[in-house]
Design a protein around this motif. Structure first.
Motif, PDB file in Angstrom:
ATOM      1  N   LEU A   1       0.846  -1.197   0.000  1.00 43.07           N
ATOM      2  CA  LEU A   1       0.000   0.000   0.000  1.00 43.07           C
ATOM      3  C   LEU A   1       0.880   1.244   0.000  1.00 43.07           C
ATOM      4  N   GLY A   2       0.290   2.384  -0.380  1.00 48.40           N
ATOM      5  CA  GLY A   2       1.080   3.597  -0.572  1.00 48.40           C
ATOM      6  C   GLY A   2       1.247   4.460   0.651  1.00 48.40           C
ATOM      7  N   GLY A   3       0.252   4.475   1.531  1.00 53.30           N
ATOM      8  CA  GLY A   3       0.357   5.294   2.729  1.00 53.30           C
ATOM      9  C   GLY A   3       0.159   6.773   2.467  1.00 53.30           C
ATOM     10  N   PRO A   4       0.726   7.647   3.315  1.00 55.57           N
ATOM     11  CA  PRO A   4       0.531   9.092   3.191  1.00 55.57           C
ATOM     12  C   PRO A   4       1.033   9.632   1.857  1.00 55.57           C
ATOM     13  N   LYS A   5       0.528  10.809   1.499  1.00 52.11           N
ATOM     14  CA  LYS A   5       0.919  11.444   0.239  1.00 52.11           C
ATOM     15  C   LYS A   5       2.408  11.782   0.262  1.00 52.11           C
ATOM     16  N   MET A   6       3.103  11.353  -0.796  1.00 49.33           N
ATOM     17  CA  MET A   6       4.523  11.680  -0.941  1.00 49.33           C
ATOM     18  C   MET A   6       4.673  12.993  -1.690  1.00 49.33           C
ATOM     19  N   ASP A   7       5.753  13.707  -1.420  1.00 50.16           N
ATOM     20  CA  ASP A   7       5.999  14.986  -2.080  1.00 50.16           C
ATOM     21  C   ASP A   7       6.510  14.806  -3.508  1.00 50.16           C
ATOM     22  N   ASN A   8       7.144  13.685  -3.764  1.00 50.44           N
ATOM     23  CA  ASN A   8       7.852  13.475  -5.017  1.00 50.44           C
ATOM     24  C   ASN A   8       7.319  12.230  -5.721  1.00 50.44           C
ATOM     25  N   GLU A   9       6.756  12.393  -6.914  1.00 53.89           N
ATOM     26  CA  GLU A   9       6.211  11.256  -7.643  1.00 53.89           C
ATOM     27  C   GLU A   9       7.300  10.344  -8.175  1.00 53.89           C
ATOM     28  N   ASP A  10       8.492  10.884  -8.401  1.00 53.17           N
ATOM     29  CA  ASP A  10       9.614  10.033  -8.792  1.00 53.17           C
ATOM     30  C   ASP A  10       9.919   9.032  -7.684  1.00 53.17           C
ATOM     31  N   GLN A  11       9.798   9.496  -6.445  1.00 48.64           N
ATOM     32  CA  GLN A  11      10.022   8.612  -5.299  1.00 48.64           C
ATOM     33  C   GLN A  11       8.967   7.508  -5.268  1.00 48.64           C
ATOM     34  N   LEU A  12       7.722   7.864  -5.554  1.00 49.79           N
ATOM     35  CA  LEU A  12       6.634   6.887  -5.557  1.00 49.79           C
ATOM     36  C   LEU A  12       6.888   5.795  -6.601  1.00 49.79           C
ATOM     37  N   VAL A  13       7.277   6.206  -7.792  1.00 47.92           N
ATOM     38  CA  VAL A  13       7.569   5.256  -8.865  1.00 47.92           C
ATOM     39  C   VAL A  13       8.745   4.369  -8.472  1.00 47.92           C
ATOM     40  N   ALA A  14       9.743   4.962  -7.813  1.00 44.49           N
ATOM     41  CA  ALA A  14      10.902   4.188  -7.366  1.00 44.49           C
ATOM     42  C   ALA A  14      10.491   3.143  -6.326  1.00 44.49           C
ATOM     43  N   VAL A  15       9.557   3.499  -5.444  1.00 45.66           N
ATOM     44  CA  VAL A  15       9.059   2.544  -4.449  1.00 45.66           C
ATOM     45  C   VAL A  15       8.378   1.377  -5.154  1.00 45.66           C
ATOM     46  N   ALA A  16       7.541   1.672  -6.145  1.00 51.62           N
ATOM     47  CA  ALA A  16       6.847   0.617  -6.894  1.00 51.62           C
ATOM     48  C   ALA A  16       7.851  -0.319  -7.555  1.00 51.62           C
ATOM     49  N   ARG A  17       8.867   0.259  -8.158  1.00 60.63           N
ATOM     50  CA  ARG A  17       9.891  -0.564  -8.815  1.00 60.63           C
ATOM     51  C   ARG A  17      10.640  -1.406  -7.786  1.00 60.63           C
ATOM     52  N   GLY A  18      10.956  -0.810  -6.638  1.00 55.39           N
ATOM     53  CA  GLY A  18      11.666  -1.540  -5.599  1.00 55.39           C
ATOM     54  C   GLY A  18      10.850  -2.685  -5.027  1.00 55.39           C
ATOM     55  N   VAL A  19       9.544  -2.490  -4.909  1.00 57.11           N
ATOM     56  CA  VAL A  19       8.664  -3.538  -4.376  1.00 57.11           C
ATOM     57  C   VAL A  19       8.692  -4.772  -5.273  1.00 57.11           C
ATOM     58  N   VAL A  20       8.569  -4.576  -6.585  1.00 57.43           N
ATOM     59  CA  VAL A  20       8.568  -5.741  -7.477  1.00 57.43           C
ATOM     60  C   VAL A  20       9.960  -6.364  -7.583  1.00 57.43           C
ATOM     61  N   GLU A  21      11.005  -5.550  -7.492  1.00 52.11           N
ATOM     62  CA  GLU A  21      12.359  -6.099  -7.498  1.00 52.11           C
ATOM     63  C   GLU A  21      12.603  -6.948  -6.250  1.00 52.11           C
ATOM     64  N   ALA A  22      11.890  -6.632  -5.167  1.00 51.97           N
ATOM     65  CA  ALA A  22      11.993  -7.412  -3.935  1.00 51.97           C
ATOM     66  C   ALA A  22      11.115  -8.656  -3.965  1.00 51.97           C
ATOM     67  N   GLY A  23      10.377  -8.859  -5.059  1.00 50.83           N
ATOM     68  CA  GLY A  23       9.540 -10.045  -5.189  1.00 50.83           C
ATOM     69  C   GLY A  23       8.062  -9.801  -4.981  1.00 50.83           C
ATOM     70  N   GLY A  24       7.686  -8.552  -4.675  1.00 56.57           N
ATOM     71  CA  GLY A  24       6.278  -8.225  -4.504  1.00 56.57           C
ATOM     72  C   GLY A  24       5.502  -8.340  -5.811  1.00 56.57           C
ATOM     73  N   ALA A  25       4.194  -8.512  -5.692  1.00 60.28           N
ATOM     74  CA  ALA A  25       3.346  -8.675  -6.874  1.00 60.28           C
ATOM     75  C   ALA A  25       2.838  -7.351  -7.411  1.00 60.28           C
ATOM     76  N   GLY A  26       3.211  -6.242  -6.771  1.00 59.05           N
ATOM     77  CA  GLY A  26       2.778  -4.940  -7.263  1.00 59.05           C
ATOM     78  C   GLY A  26       2.439  -3.989  -6.143  1.00 59.05           C
ATOM     79  N   VAL A  27       1.616  -3.003  -6.473  1.00 61.98           N
ATOM     80  CA  VAL A  27       1.289  -1.949  -5.518  1.00 61.98           C
ATOM     81  C   VAL A  27      -0.203  -1.664  -5.532  1.00 61.98           C
ATOM     82  N   ALA A  28      -0.676  -1.092  -4.438  1.00 60.66           N
ATOM     83  CA  ALA A  28      -2.059  -0.618  -4.330  1.00 60.66           C
ATOM     84  C   ALA A  28      -1.979   0.788  -3.746  1.00 60.66           C
ATOM     85  N   PHE A  29      -1.813   1.775  -4.614  1.00 66.06           N
ATOM     86  CA  PHE A  29      -1.618   3.156  -4.201  1.00 66.06           C
ATOM     87  C   PHE A  29      -2.924   3.932  -4.322  1.00 66.06           C
ATOM     88  N   GLY A  30      -3.186   4.805  -3.353  1.00 62.34           N
ATOM     89  CA  GLY A  30      -4.415   5.572  -3.331  1.00 62.34           C
ATOM     90  C   GLY A  30      -4.200   7.057  -3.503  1.00 62.34           C
TER      91      GLY A  30
END
Length: 267
Positions: free
Chosen positions: A205-234
């Motif tokens: 999940l995404g949690g609180p609003k981030m200031d930087n969308e590049d950071q958000l995209v990087a988190v999504a990429r890091g999650v799948v690189e860690a073996g996660g099945a994806g993201v559920a961002f609100g």
């Protein structure tokens, strides 16, 4: 030739609709207003999110009906629990309940249902019991269940360490959930500890609003690189000035360059 039961075939098709051939998914959560009374802006912002082609949306009953056409190409994950709001003081205990049953969700066209569960909270038996009963009901219809596992609840009765998040995820899977949605305990690489011991797909999940969308995209990429099945961002998506472009960027981060090329081809 091997045959699958009708119920099993139904669940397989619904899971594939949300996760696709690569087993990954970008979910956009637009279910906040059911307890906040505010949140995802209606009208054009919703259409912009839909235009980004998320794999699935976590939606309220109202949004599932009002934007059925816009999100017809995305999997529908219906929020079926609730019964409390943020209009008054935050309750110290679990007041949620199941609001809609599996048959009603299926009639609305849901591909999946989602509920919260709070292992480690003082009254964990309430949410864990709700989850187990819903799983048993949905199993009869071949309807997948997403369990939003929050260790200790939002009050953090237990710390959100990688170990506790992993244990919460495993509990949800053992109770029968088909998908786990949970917090990312620190840097994305920590998510690997959660995924390793969970036998079903895990999305962050995404949690609180981030200031930087590049950071958000990087988190999504890091999650799948860690073996996660994806993201559920609100709120990080529906709070964006350009939600369509952000969803497209998240799709590319989660699914790879092929997804980005497909998004460009549809413009």
């Amino acid at each position: 030739m091997q045959y699958t039961s009708a119920v099993g075939a139904g669940k397989l098709r619904r899971m594939r609709r949300m996760f696709g051939d690569d087993g990954r998914s970008v979910f956009v959560a637009i279910d906040h207003a059911a307890y906040m009374g505010e949140g995802p802006p209606l009208g054009e912002p919703m259409r912009e999110i839909a235009a980004g082609r998320p794999d699935g949306v976590l939606a309220t009953w109202h949004l599932a009906r009002a934007y059925a056409g816009e999100f017809a190409s995305s999997g529908l994950v219906l929020r079926v629990d609730g019964g409390s709001s943020e209009l008054g003081d935050l309750p110290a205990n679990d007041l949620n309940q199941i609001m809609y049953n599996a048959e009603q969700a299926a009639r609305l066209g849901a591909d999946c249902v989602v509920v919260l569960a709070f292992p480690g909270a003082p009254d964990e038996d309430k949410s864990l019991g709700r989850l187990a009963r819903l799983v048993a009901e949905c199993e009869l219809l071949g309807l997948p269940v997403m369990a939003e596992m929050i260790p200790g609840g939002w009050a953090r009765a237990v710390p959100w360490t990688a170990e506790n998040v992993a244990r919460a995820a495993r509990i949800g899977a053992e109770l029968g959930a088909d998908i786990i949605k949970t917090v990312c305990p620190g840097p994305p690489e920590e998510f690997a500890k959660v995924v390793e011991t969970c036998p079903v797909p895990v999305v962050a999940l995404g949690g609180p609003k981030m200031d930087n969308e590049d950071q958000l995209v990087a988190v999504a990429r890091g999650v799948v690189e860690a073996g996660g099945a994806g993201v559920a961002f609100g709120r990080n998506v529906w709070g964006s000035e350009k939600p369509r472009q952000l969803v497209e960027r998240l799709r590319e981060a989660v699914h790879g360059a092929a997804s980005g090329a497909a998004s460009g081809a549809t413009r």
